[in-house]
Design a protein around this motif. Structure first.
Motif, PDB file in Angstrom:
ATOM      1  N   LEU A 271       0.811  -1.217   0.000  1.00 52.93           N
ATOM      2  CA  LEU A 271       0.000   0.000   0.000  1.00 52.93           C
ATOM      3  C   LEU A 271       0.848   1.272   0.000  1.00 52.93           C
ATOM      4  O   LEU A 271       0.294   2.378  -0.018  1.00 52.93           O
ATOM      5  N   CYS A 272       2.159   1.165   0.028  1.00 44.67           N
ATOM      6  CA  CYS A 272       3.019   2.344  -0.035  1.00 44.67           C
ATOM      7  C   CYS A 272       3.111   2.832  -1.477  1.00 44.67           C
ATOM      8  O   CYS A 272       3.276   2.037  -2.399  1.00 44.67           O
ATOM      9  N   ALA A 273       2.995   4.147  -1.658  1.00 43.88           N
ATOM     10  CA  ALA A 273       2.958   4.733  -3.002  1.00 43.88           C
ATOM     11  C   ALA A 273       3.783   6.013  -3.028  1.00 43.88           C
ATOM     12  O   ALA A 273       4.076   6.597  -1.983  1.00 43.88           O
ATOM     13  N   GLU A 274       4.125   6.465  -4.218  1.00 48.36           N
ATOM     14  CA  GLU A 274       4.912   7.689  -4.334  1.00 48.36           C
ATOM     15  C   GLU A 274       4.153   8.902  -3.820  1.00 48.36           C
ATOM     16  O   GLU A 274       4.754   9.866  -3.351  1.00 48.36           O
ATOM     17  N   ASN A 275       2.809   8.885  -3.902  1.00 48.07           N
ATOM     18  CA  ASN A 275       2.036  10.015  -3.410  1.00 48.07           C
ATOM     19  C   ASN A 275       1.577   9.833  -1.966  1.00 48.07           C
ATOM     20  O   ASN A 275       0.904  10.705  -1.415  1.00 48.07           O
ATOM     21  N   TYR A 276       1.959   8.682  -1.345  1.00 50.06           N
ATOM     22  CA  TYR A 276       1.509   8.418   0.021  1.00 50.06           C
ATOM     23  C   TYR A 276       2.420   7.380   0.660  1.00 50.06           C
ATOM     24  O   TYR A 276       2.619   6.295   0.111  1.00 50.06           O
ATOM     25  N   CYS A 277       2.992   7.710   1.810  1.00 52.60           N
ATOM     26  CA  CYS A 277       3.765   6.735   2.601  1.00 52.60           C
ATOM     27  C   CYS A 277       4.913   6.127   1.797  1.00 52.60           C
ATOM     28  O   CYS A 277       4.906   4.929   1.498  1.00 52.60           O
ATOM     29  N   ARG A 278       5.892   6.936   1.488  1.00 58.31           N
ATOM     30  CA  ARG A 278       7.061   6.442   0.737  1.00 58.31           C
ATOM     31  C   ARG A 278       8.005   5.683   1.679  1.00 58.31           C
ATOM     32  O   ARG A 278       9.185   5.984   1.802  1.00 58.31           O
ATOM     33  N   ARG A 279       7.448   4.677   2.310  1.00 62.68           N
ATOM     34  CA  ARG A 279       8.220   3.941   3.313  1.00 62.68           C
ATOM     35  C   ARG A 279       8.650   2.558   2.813  1.00 62.68           C
ATOM     36  O   ARG A 279       8.911   1.657   3.605  1.00 62.68           O
ATOM     37  N   TYR A 280       8.773   2.426   1.508  1.00 61.05           N
ATOM     38  CA  TYR A 280       9.303   1.197   0.910  1.00 61.05           C
ATOM     39  C   TYR A 280      10.829   1.289   0.837  1.00 61.05           C
ATOM     40  O   TYR A 280      11.433   1.087  -0.205  1.00 61.05           O
ATOM     41  N   ARG A 281      11.435   1.612   1.979  1.00 67.85           N
ATOM     42  CA  ARG A 281      12.873   1.832   2.066  1.00 67.85           C
ATOM     43  C   ARG A 281      13.409   1.239   3.367  1.00 67.85           C
ATOM     44  O   ARG A 281      12.702   1.201   4.377  1.00 67.85           O
ATOM     45  N   PRO A 282      14.683   0.814   3.391  1.00 66.05           N
ATOM     46  CA  PRO A 282      15.238   0.259   4.639  1.00 66.05           C
ATOM     47  C   PRO A 282      15.193   1.223   5.816  1.00 66.05           C
ATOM     48  O   PRO A 282      14.971   0.796   6.956  1.00 66.05           O
ATOM     49  N   ALA A 283      15.401   2.517   5.585  1.00 65.55           N
ATOM     50  CA  ALA A 283      15.454   3.475   6.685  1.00 65.55           C
ATOM     51  C   ALA A 283      14.086   3.797   7.262  1.00 65.55           C
ATOM     52  O   ALA A 283      13.989   4.304   8.385  1.00 65.55           O
ATOM     53  N   ALA A 284      13.023   3.533   6.509  1.00 59.75           N
ATOM     54  CA  ALA A 284      11.687   3.934   6.948  1.00 59.75           C
ATOM     55  C   ALA A 284      11.269   3.182   8.201  1.00 59.75           C
ATOM     56  O   ALA A 284      11.638   2.021   8.407  1.00 59.75           O
ATOM     57  N   ARG A 285      10.465   3.845   9.017  1.00 62.95           N
ATOM     58  CA  ARG A 285       9.988   3.253  10.267  1.00 62.95           C
ATOM     59  C   ARG A 285       8.618   3.828  10.576  1.00 62.95           C
ATOM     60  O   ARG A 285       8.268   4.928  10.157  1.00 62.95           O
ATOM     61  N   HIS A 286       7.839   3.051  11.328  1.00 64.15           N
ATOM     62  CA  HIS A 286       6.496   3.499  11.650  1.00 64.15           C
ATOM     63  C   HIS A 286       6.092   2.907  12.988  1.00 64.15           C
ATOM     64  O   HIS A 286       6.412   1.751  13.288  1.00 64.15           O
ATOM     65  N   PRO A 287       5.372   3.665  13.841  1.00 61.73           N
ATOM     66  CA  PRO A 287       4.892   3.119  15.115  1.00 61.73           C
ATOM     67  C   PRO A 287       3.556   2.418  14.926  1.00 61.73           C
ATOM     68  O   PRO A 287       2.645   2.960  14.312  1.00 61.73           O
ATOM     69  N   GLU A 288       3.441   1.207  15.451  1.00 59.01           N
ATOM     70  CA  GLU A 288       2.188   0.463  15.340  1.00 59.01           C
ATOM     71  C   GLU A 288       1.772  -0.024  16.723  1.00 59.01           C
ATOM     72  O   GLU A 288       2.569  -0.611  17.464  1.00 59.01           O
ATOM     73  N   MET A 289       0.516   0.206  17.079  1.00 58.83           N
ATOM     74  CA  MET A 289       0.023  -0.245  18.378  1.00 58.83           C
ATOM     75  C   MET A 289       0.063  -1.765  18.463  1.00 58.83           C
ATOM     76  O   MET A 289      -0.299  -2.463  17.513  1.00 58.83           O
ATOM     77  N   ILE A 290       0.494  -2.286  19.599  1.00 53.55           N
ATOM     78  CA  ILE A 290       0.747  -3.712  19.732  1.00 53.55           C
ATOM     79  C   ILE A 290      -0.523  -4.556  19.675  1.00 53.55           C
ATOM     80  O   ILE A 290      -0.451  -5.765  19.426  1.00 53.55           O
ATOM     81  N   ASP A 291      -1.685  -3.937  19.881  1.00 52.19           N
ATOM     82  CA  ASP A 291      -2.930  -4.703  19.824  1.00 52.19           C
ATOM     83  C   ASP A 291      -3.570  -4.667  18.434  1.00 52.19           C
ATOM     84  O   ASP A 291      -4.666  -5.192  18.245  1.00 52.19           O
ATOM     85  N   THR A 292      -2.876  -4.072  17.469  1.00 55.41           N
ATOM     86  CA  THR A 292      -3.456  -3.848  16.150  1.00 55.41           C
ATOM     87  C   THR A 292      -2.998  -4.898  15.151  1.00 55.41           C
ATOM     88  O   THR A 292      -1.823  -5.256  15.098  1.00 55.41           O
ATOM     89  N   SER A 293      -3.940  -5.368  14.355  1.00 59.78           N
ATOM     90  CA  SER A 293      -3.609  -6.239  13.221  1.00 59.78           C
ATOM     91  C   SER A 293      -4.297  -5.672  11.990  1.00 59.78           C
ATOM     92  O   SER A 293      -5.363  -5.064  12.090  1.00 59.78           O
ATOM     93  N   THR A 294      -3.675  -5.867  10.848  1.00 52.95           N
ATOM     94  CA  THR A 294      -4.197  -5.328   9.601  1.00 52.95           C
ATOM     95  C   THR A 294      -3.917  -6.302   8.464  1.00 52.95           C
ATOM     96  O   THR A 294      -3.168  -7.270   8.629  1.00 52.95           O
ATOM     97  N   SER A 295      -4.467  -5.984   7.308  1.00 56.90           N
ATOM     98  CA  SER A 295      -4.258  -6.837   6.126  1.00 56.90           C
ATOM     99  C   SER A 295      -2.935  -6.564   5.434  1.00 56.90           C
ATOM    100  O   SER A 295      -2.692  -7.095   4.352  1.00 56.90           O
ATOM    101  N   HIS A 296      -2.052  -5.752   6.058  1.00 59.28           N
ATOM    102  CA  HIS A 296      -0.752  -5.498   5.417  1.00 59.28           C
ATOM    103  C   HIS A 296       0.432  -5.556   6.385  1.00 59.28           C
ATOM    104  O   HIS A 296       1.496  -5.029   6.086  1.00 59.28           O
ATOM    105  N   ILE A 297       0.252  -6.224   7.543  1.00 63.63           N
ATOM    106  CA  ILE A 297       1.359  -6.373   8.492  1.00 63.63           C
ATOM    107  C   ILE A 297       1.639  -7.853   8.742  1.00 63.63           C
ATOM    108  O   ILE A 297       0.740  -8.618   9.083  1.00 63.63           O
ATOM    109  N   GLY A 298       2.908  -8.235   8.569  1.00 63.34           N
ATOM    110  CA  GLY A 298       3.380  -9.588   8.861  1.00 63.34           C
ATOM    111  C   GLY A 298       4.660  -9.512   9.678  1.00 63.34           C
ATOM    112  O   GLY A 298       4.877  -8.569  10.450  1.00 63.34           O
TER     113      GLY A 298
END
Length: 304
Positions: A271-298
């Motif tokens: 779901l990362c795109a050039e116009n949104y969330c350019r986090r398809y990179r090794p340096a990218a990082r994001h905080p995710e709540m530990i109780d959360t699951s989604t269709s794009h996290i493994g």
């Protein structure tokens, strides 16, 4: 698994998002890492062997979520839905929907299944589910530094895991969103959602799918990089095997009122795109709540 030699590298980036700064010198010890993220087939073996029930399969307790509507107290998970046209990109409710009955066995909701998806990364995995699998397998979740070192594949200070161009000569080297998110995906990489592991070339260490496809959990609580905290005290040095903060100090600057601990996820997703969330990179990082699951996290595991 495959051996990662360890060493010193430049972690982070000063060219994209502020949470990735500063670019700093970090050292990690050698370790082994899964060549691919944990697949549906592998997670199914774990679930059969242990009887593990994922967080997405358990109805939330309203006492744990003050103000939650009673009608929401049902098991489920967040599923991405493409919009019919442009929407404000700071309003995620336009494309994320909490689906009752969505879980790792039913990735798009209760009427979906894993037919044909055995070799796709498992999704709808909360942090505790990933940690339980790692313990069962005799492994661990990587730290953020270990994950980033492995994702770079020995390529020093490049923006992407393969160099400084996202699509060199038009080549699609990872599963990410081509087009305008969240409504127009050109699918130049061949996939609307997750893709089978090993669908794209490995990095310099021989590791697949570190970039795109699915976000991956790490062991670290989300915090400012250690180097940023040290720089305020006038200290500057190589940081050895850094670890994240603590649950109490983990936070998302954009949601300071939410007190659920957050872990670092890495790698971006389909779901990362050039116009949104350019986090398809090794340096990218994001905080995710530990109780959360989604269709794009493994996730994937390591052995130290």
């Amino acid at each position: 698994m495959i051996a990662v030699p360890g060493g010193t590298f430049l972690m982070g980036s000063d060219r994209f998002y502020p949470e990735e700064t500063p670019r700093r010198r970090v050292k990690v010890d050698p370790f082994m890492i899964d060549v691919v993220p944990v697949t549906n087939a592998q997670f199914a073996e774990f679930a059969r062997s242990t009887g593990h029930v994922t967080i997405a399969e358990i109805a939330p307790n309203p006492d744990d979520y003050p103000g939650m509507a009673p009608a929401m107290a049902h098991a489920g998970s967040l599923v991405f839905h493409k919009t019919s046209g442009p929407v404000p990109l700071d309003q995620v409710h336009h494309w994320w929907r909490f689906e009752f009955g969505a879980d790792w066995r039913h990735p798009l909701g209760p009427d979906s299944d894993l037919d044909g998806l055995d070799d796709h990364p498992v999704v709808h995995i909360a942090w505790a589910d990933a940690a339980a699998y790692a313990q069962w397998a005799g492994k661990a979740l990587p730290t953020e530094a270990e994950w980033e070192f492995a994702a770079r594949g020995g390529l020093e200070d490049a923006d992407y895991a393969w160099g400084n161009e996202l699509a060199p000569a038009g080549a699609m080297l990872a599963n990410y969103w081509q087009g305008l998110f969240p409504f127009a995906n050109q699918c130049l990489d061949g996939w609307e959602r997750t893709s089978p592991v090993r669908s794209f070339p490995p990095n310099g260490y021989g590791i697949h799918d570190m970039i795109g496809n699915t976000w991956e959990w790490t062991a670290d609580w989300y915090a400012e990089p250690v180097a940023k905290r040290k720089s305020r005290r006038g200290a500057c040095c190589t940081v050895d095997n850094p670890r994240g903060g603590s649950m109490r100090s983990s936070y998302d600057p954009s949601q300071p009122e939410i007190r659920i601990g957050r872990k670092v996820i890495k790698g971006g997703s389909h779901l990362c795109a050039e116009n949104y969330c350019r986090r398809y990179r090794p340096a990218a990082r994001h905080p995710e709540m530990i109780d959360t699951s989604t269709s794009h996290i493994g996730f994937r595991c390591i052995v130290r």
